[in-house]
Write a protein that holds these residues in place. Structure first.
Motif, PDB file in Angstrom:
ATOM      1  N   TYR A   1      -6.591  17.976  24.435  1.00 20.77           N
ATOM      2  CA  TYR A   1      -7.017  19.033  23.516  1.00 20.77           C
ATOM      3  C   TYR A   1      -7.438  18.394  22.189  1.00 20.77           C
ATOM      4  CZ  TYR A   1      -5.018  22.449  26.752  1.00 20.77           C
ATOM      5  OH  TYR A   1      -4.744  23.221  27.856  1.00 20.77           O
ATOM      6  N   LEU A   2      -8.477  17.573  22.250  1.00 12.33           N
ATOM      7  CA  LEU A   2      -8.927  16.835  21.072  1.00 12.33           C
ATOM      8  C   LEU A   2      -9.425  17.759  19.968  1.00 12.33           C
ATOM      9  CD1 LEU A   2      -9.730  14.303  19.511  1.00 12.33           C
ATOM     10  CD2 LEU A   2     -11.840  14.214  20.861  1.00 12.33           C
ATOM     11  N   LEU A   3     -10.258  18.741  20.315  1.00 13.59           N
ATOM     12  CA  LEU A   3     -10.823  19.620  19.289  1.00 13.59           C
ATOM     13  C   LEU A   3      -9.745  20.461  18.620  1.00 13.59           C
ATOM     14  CD1 LEU A   3     -14.258  20.837  20.687  1.00 13.59           C
ATOM     15  CD2 LEU A   3     -13.603  18.688  19.605  1.00 13.59           C
ATOM     16  N   ASP A   4      -8.773  20.927  19.402  1.00 15.89           N
ATOM     17  CA  ASP A   4      -7.665  21.669  18.799  1.00 15.89           C
ATOM     18  C   ASP A   4      -6.929  20.794  17.784  1.00 15.89           C
ATOM     19  OD1 ASP A   4      -8.325  23.783  20.391  1.00 15.89           O
ATOM     20  OD2 ASP A   4      -6.562  23.660  21.703  1.00 15.89           O
ATOM     21  N   ALA A   5      -6.748  19.526  18.130  1.00 21.36           N
ATOM     22  CA  ALA A   5      -6.026  18.617  17.237  1.00 21.36           C
ATOM     23  C   ALA A   5      -6.802  18.387  15.943  1.00 21.36           C
ATOM     24  CB  ALA A   5      -5.767  17.291  17.941  1.00 21.36           C
TER      25      ALA A   5
ATOM     26  N   ALA B   1       0.843  -1.203   0.000  1.00 22.21           N
ATOM     27  CA  ALA B   1       0.000   0.000   0.000  1.00 22.21           C
ATOM     28  C   ALA B   1       0.875   1.249   0.000  1.00 22.21           C
ATOM     29  CB  ALA B   1      -0.908   0.012   1.220  1.00 22.21           C
ATOM     30  N   ARG B   2       0.407   2.270  -0.691  1.00 18.61           N
ATOM     31  CA  ARG B   2       1.138   3.539  -0.752  1.00 18.61           C
ATOM     32  C   ARG B   2       0.567   4.557   0.229  1.00 18.61           C
ATOM     33  NH1 ARG B   2       0.012   5.052  -6.547  1.00 18.61           N
ATOM     34  NH2 ARG B   2      -1.862   3.834  -6.099  1.00 18.61           N
ATOM     35  N   ASN B   3      -0.187   4.070   1.195  1.00 16.55           N
ATOM     36  CA  ASN B   3      -0.791   4.965   2.179  1.00 16.55           C
ATOM     37  C   ASN B   3       0.288   5.636   3.027  1.00 16.55           C
ATOM     38  OD1 ASN B   3      -3.368   4.027   1.351  1.00 16.55           O
ATOM     39  ND2 ASN B   3      -3.172   2.273   2.722  1.00 16.55           N
ATOM     40  N   GLN B   4      -0.020   6.833   3.477  1.00 14.17           N
ATOM     41  CA  GLN B   4       0.865   7.558   4.389  1.00 14.17           C
ATOM     42  C   GLN B   4       0.128   7.815   5.694  1.00 14.17           C
ATOM     43  OE1 GLN B   4       2.001  11.043   2.015  1.00 14.17           O
ATOM     44  NE2 GLN B   4       4.003  10.100   1.711  1.00 14.17           N
ATOM     45  N   VAL B   5       0.860   7.777   6.787  1.00 17.52           N
ATOM     46  CA  VAL B   5       0.278   7.940   8.113  1.00 17.52           C
ATOM     47  C   VAL B   5       1.023   9.029   8.865  1.00 17.52           C
ATOM     48  CG1 VAL B   5      -0.261   6.818  10.309  1.00 17.52           C
ATOM     49  CG2 VAL B   5      -0.430   5.507   8.175  1.00 17.52           C
ATOM     50  N   ALA B   6       0.270   9.889   9.545  1.00 15.48           N
ATOM     51  CA  ALA B   6       0.836  10.861  10.478  1.00 15.48           C
ATOM     52  C   ALA B   6       0.313  10.529  11.871  1.00 15.48           C
ATOM     53  CB  ALA B   6       0.449  12.286  10.094  1.00 15.48           C
ATOM     54  N   ILE B   7       1.112  10.792  12.881  1.00 15.53           N
ATOM     55  CA  ILE B   7       0.701  10.529  14.263  1.00 15.53           C
ATOM     56  C   ILE B   7       0.821  11.821  15.055  1.00 15.53           C
ATOM     57  CG2 ILE B   7       1.130   9.188  16.347  1.00 15.53           C
ATOM     58  CD1 ILE B   7       2.274   6.999  14.592  1.00 15.53           C
ATOM     59  N   VAL B   8      -0.262  12.193  15.721  1.00 16.20           N
ATOM     60  CA  VAL B   8      -0.324  13.456  16.466  1.00 16.20           C
ATOM     61  C   VAL B   8      -0.809  13.159  17.879  1.00 16.20           C
ATOM     62  CG1 VAL B   8      -1.375  15.753  16.608  1.00 16.20           C
ATOM     63  CG2 VAL B   8      -0.844  14.746  14.359  1.00 16.20           C
ATOM     64  N   GLY B   9      -0.037  13.590  18.877  1.00 17.19           N
ATOM     65  CA  GLY B   9      -0.480  13.494  20.264  1.00 17.19           C
ATOM     66  C   GLY B   9      -1.178  14.778  20.666  1.00 17.19           C
ATOM     67  N   PHE B  10      -2.197  14.668  21.530  1.00 13.34           N
ATOM     68  CA  PHE B  10      -2.897  15.901  21.929  1.00 13.34           C
ATOM     69  C   PHE B  10      -3.033  16.024  23.446  1.00 13.34           C
ATOM     70  CE2 PHE B  10      -6.148  12.791  20.691  1.00 13.34           C
ATOM     71  CZ  PHE B  10      -7.013  12.776  21.788  1.00 13.34           C
ATOM     72  N   GLY B  11      -1.947  15.675  24.165  1.00 13.61           N
ATOM     73  CA  GLY B  11      -1.863  15.999  25.573  1.00 13.61           C
ATOM     74  C   GLY B  11      -1.172  17.350  25.717  1.00 13.61           C
ATOM     75  N   ASP B  12      -1.749  18.255  26.495  1.00 13.69           N
ATOM     76  CA  ASP B  12      -1.298  19.646  26.631  1.00 13.69           C
ATOM     77  C   ASP B  12      -1.607  20.448  25.376  1.00 13.69           C
ATOM     78  OD1 ASP B  12      -0.536  20.001  29.187  1.00 13.69           O
ATOM     79  OD2 ASP B  12       1.571  19.550  28.881  1.00 13.69           O
ATOM     80  N   ARG B  13      -1.019  20.092  24.241  1.00 16.05           N
ATOM     81  CA  ARG B  13      -1.328  20.753  22.974  1.00 16.05           C
ATOM     82  C   ARG B  13      -1.038  19.765  21.853  1.00 16.05           C
ATOM     83  NH1 ARG B  13       3.277  22.464  20.339  1.00 16.05           N
ATOM     84  NH2 ARG B  13       5.213  22.342  21.531  1.00 16.05           N
TER      85      ARG B  13
END
Length: 296
Positions: A148-152, A106-118
């Motif tokens: 900060y789920l909505l900010d993310a 698969a040529r899919n790409q993944v990004a990972i974002v944490g949302f503790g604090d910001r």
């Protein structure tokens, strides 16, 4: 005189051609997931299996093919202190989910974002297994940090819009509890809508109730966002069930259809687009491909 007649004839032919194109309408396309009662993808469907309605008007389905375009999947992970009890399950389930998305050529790409604090980017969009492994190793609960789920969701949606990502998906995994984002629900839903991303939300734990504005905005976003974008919201009462639900979601994403249909040319876009499928027990959900053009 002869030249004038020729020009008038050309204009007349052009006008007839334009009218003909207008009568034929324009083609739009959707990415659609179809699942059985157990949530497993349903294979082998064709045009006769789908029904698409725009503002309660049925449209003609022209073609149905497997959606093989690469996805850009942003995985939002709760790294706040609220998720401390769920972190061990996140550290097991998220890497398996990511590896499934990028495996099998698969040529899919993944990004990972944490949302503790910001919201913090742990890995930008990539299919590099080593980079993603480093990012998932950083999934820890920050001491005394808040979610900060909505900010993310808002910031990732804005990034998708700026980059003009062709097939974006947002998967948000959050523990039930307080919400500290200062963004209003309408702001977040507007950015999500403009991005064209499908939003999937997996909430861990017993549903949290609060009269605070932040909690109310989060409840609205995690309810309306998935419905409006062709995604889904799931409630997982214990982190033990996260791995199996993410595994199933990965299979659903990897086995979507690209459904092309026809609509009349109009200056006013439809307010509501609904896709359904024939067959007992099946359910369908989908998102219109932004600025889509039918594939020949």
């Amino acid at each position: 005189m002869i030249r004038t007649i020729f020009l008038l004839g050309a204009i007349t032919l052009a006008s007839v051609s334009t009218l003909s194109q207008g009568a034929q309408g324009v083609q739009k396309a959707m990415y659609v997931s179809v699942v059985d009662p157990a949530g497993a993808p349903v294979p082998g469907l064709g045009p006769s299996d789908f029904i698409i309605r725009e503002d309660d008007v049925t449209r003609e389905v022209l073609s149905v093919v497997p959606a093989d375009e690469p996805m850009q999947v942003a995985v939002l992970v709760d790294t706040s202190d609220v998720a401390r009890e769920e972190i061990r399950y996140l550290r097991d389930a998220v890497p398996a989910f990511v590896n499934t998305l990028i495996s099998g050529g698969a040529r899919n790409q993944v990004a990972i974002v944490g949302f503790g604090d910001r919201p913090t980017i742990l890995a930008d969009y990539t299919s590099n297994r080593a980079d993603l492994k480093k990012a998932t190793d950083l999934i820890w609960a920050g001491p005394m940090s808040g979610p900060y789920l909505l900010d993310a969701i808002l910031e990732v949606s804005e990034g998708i819009t700026k980059r003009e990502l062709p097939r974006p998906v947002i998967v948000a995994i959050a523990a039930e509890g307080q919400e500290l984002s200062y963004r209003h629900d309408e702001q977040v839903l507007d950015r999500l809508r403009k991005s064209g991303a499908e939003l999937y939300v997996l909430m861990l734990g017993t549903p949290y109730s609060s009269i605070r504005d932040e909690a109310r905005s989060r409840d609205i976003v995690i309810s309306r966002g998935p419905d409006d974008s062709g995604g889904r919201r799931e409630q997982i009462l214990t982190g033990l069930g996260l791995g199996s639900r993410l595994k199933l979601l990965a299979e659903q994403l990897r086995h979507q259809y690209r459904v092309t249909y026809s609509r009349p040319q109009t200056l006013v876009p439809p307010e509501k687009i609904i896709v359904t499928t024939r067959g007992a027990g099946r359910s369908a959900r989908g998102v219109v491909i932004k600025d889509s053009r039918a594939r020949q």
